[in-house]
Write a protein that holds these residues in place. Structure first.
Motif, PDB file in Angstrom:
ATOM      1  N   UNK A 169      29.484  24.748  43.040  1.00 41.77           N
ATOM      2  CA  UNK A 169      28.797  25.731  43.834  1.00 41.77           C
ATOM      3  C   UNK A 169      27.242  25.638  43.450  1.00 41.77           C
ATOM      4  N   UNK A 170      26.330  26.073  43.991  1.00 46.07           N
ATOM      5  CA  UNK A 170      24.717  25.894  43.869  1.00 46.07           C
ATOM      6  C   UNK A 170      24.145  26.982  44.664  1.00 46.07           C
ATOM      7  N   UNK A 171      22.851  27.263  43.865  1.00 47.60           N
ATOM      8  CA  UNK A 171      22.017  28.289  44.451  1.00 47.60           C
ATOM      9  C   UNK A 171      21.721  29.454  43.841  1.00 47.60           C
ATOM     10  N   UNK A 172      22.537  29.639  42.837  1.00 46.64           N
ATOM     11  CA  UNK A 172      22.510  31.069  42.118  1.00 46.64           C
ATOM     12  C   UNK A 172      21.084  31.099  41.275  1.00 46.64           C
ATOM     13  N   UNK A 173      20.557  32.244  41.165  1.00 48.39           N
ATOM     14  CA  UNK A 173      19.235  32.220  40.586  1.00 48.39           C
ATOM     15  C   UNK A 173      18.854  33.761  40.196  1.00 48.39           C
ATOM     16  N   UNK A 174      17.670  33.921  39.512  1.00 50.31           N
ATOM     17  CA  UNK A 174      17.230  35.396  39.286  1.00 50.31           C
ATOM     18  C   UNK A 174      16.332  35.756  40.618  1.00 50.31           C
ATOM     19  N   UNK A 175      16.676  36.795  41.046  1.00 48.19           N
ATOM     20  CA  UNK A 175      15.755  37.254  42.144  1.00 48.19           C
ATOM     21  C   UNK A 175      15.673  38.927  42.256  1.00 48.19           C
ATOM     22  N   UNK A 176      14.350  39.210  42.822  1.00 52.98           N
ATOM     23  CA  UNK A 176      14.218  40.697  42.763  1.00 52.98           C
ATOM     24  C   UNK A 176      14.965  41.549  43.733  1.00 52.98           C
ATOM     25  N   UNK A 177      15.084  42.770  43.399  1.00 57.09           N
ATOM     26  CA  UNK A 177      15.821  43.627  44.646  1.00 57.09           C
ATOM     27  C   UNK A 177      14.884  43.520  45.987  1.00 57.09           C
TER      28      UNK A 177
ATOM     29  N   UNK B 136      24.477  43.815  42.972  1.00 52.92           N
ATOM     30  CA  UNK B 136      25.131  42.445  43.327  1.00 52.92           C
ATOM     31  C   UNK B 136      25.068  41.333  42.151  1.00 52.92           C
ATOM     32  N   UNK B 137      24.525  41.861  41.191  1.00 53.40           N
ATOM     33  CA  UNK B 137      24.461  40.756  39.804  1.00 53.40           C
ATOM     34  C   UNK B 137      25.849  40.584  39.475  1.00 53.40           C
ATOM     35  N   UNK B 138      26.272  39.283  39.537  1.00 53.47           N
ATOM     36  CA  UNK B 138      27.491  38.772  39.189  1.00 53.47           C
ATOM     37  C   UNK B 138      27.491  37.150  39.050  1.00 53.47           C
ATOM     38  N   UNK B 139      28.614  36.595  38.590  1.00 51.34           N
ATOM     39  CA  UNK B 139      29.063  35.225  38.824  1.00 51.34           C
ATOM     40  C   UNK B 139      29.816  35.119  40.469  1.00 51.34           C
TER      41      UNK B 139
ATOM     42  N   UNK C 218      24.028  34.770  39.866  1.00 55.91           N
ATOM     43  CA  UNK C 218      23.180  35.625  40.727  1.00 55.91           C
ATOM     44  C   UNK C 218      22.725  36.844  40.079  1.00 55.91           C
ATOM     45  N   UNK C 219      21.431  36.968  39.574  1.00 54.81           N
ATOM     46  CA  UNK C 219      20.848  38.143  38.815  1.00 54.81           C
ATOM     47  C   UNK C 219      19.874  38.665  39.669  1.00 54.81           C
ATOM     48  N   UNK C 220      20.163  39.961  39.970  1.00 51.33           N
ATOM     49  CA  UNK C 220      19.288  40.857  40.792  1.00 51.33           C
ATOM     50  C   UNK C 220      18.312  41.737  39.894  1.00 51.33           C
ATOM     51  N   UNK C 221      17.172  41.612  39.537  1.00 53.40           N
ATOM     52  CA  UNK C 221      16.411  42.549  38.609  1.00 53.40           C
ATOM     53  C   UNK C 221      14.835  42.360  38.963  1.00 53.40           C
ATOM     54  N   UNK C 222      14.353  43.166  38.552  1.00 54.27           N
ATOM     55  CA  UNK C 222      12.856  43.413  38.593  1.00 54.27           C
ATOM     56  C   UNK C 222      12.238  43.033  37.423  1.00 54.27           C
TER      57      UNK C 222
END
Length: 122
Positions: A6-14, A89-92, A118-122
């Motif tokens: 897998x690839x593409x996971x990252x930290x992203x804002x809501x 949605x934050x999870x592995x 995948x981390x969804x946070x401001x």
């Protein structure tokens, strides 16, 4: 053997978007269904989306309308487009594949990737 990466996971804002990619390689004759699961800290792994070799899809209620699963059968690859991301949605995120292969006889096994955060946070 068969490997899923897998690839593409990252930290992203809501409200943001990400696209996850999962590529399968190895001794593969055919891949039937492919899917994405996720596991948040302290929670059980849950199905996010699944796609058959014919393109039929199903989604968890929590991601319906926001996530889209697709696949490229020629590349043994599945994609998860995630839009309107939420902190929950934050999870592995793990992909899996139901693989038909020859190994001293025809075998049908399910293989898993190692996961991508995948981390969804401001």
């Amino acid at each position: 053997q068969v490997q899923l990466v897998e690839s593409g996971g990252d930290l992203v804002q809501p409200g943001g978007s990400l696209r996850l990619v999962c590529a399968a390689s190895g001794s593969i004759f055919r891949i039937n269904a492919m899917g994405w699961h996720r596991q948040a800290p302290g929670k059980e792994r849950e199905l996010v989306a699944r796609i058959t070799s014919g393109g039929d899809t199903n989604y968890a209620d929590s991601v319906q309308g926001r996530f889209t699963i697709s696949r490229d059968n020629a590349k043994n690859t599945t994609y998860l487009q995630m839009n309107s991301l939420k902190p929950e949605d934050t999870a592995v995120y793990y992909c899996n594949a139901d693989v038909i292969r020859w190994d001293y006889g025809w075998r049908s096994d399910t293989f898993w990737g190692q996961g991508t955060w995948v981390t969804v946070s401001s």
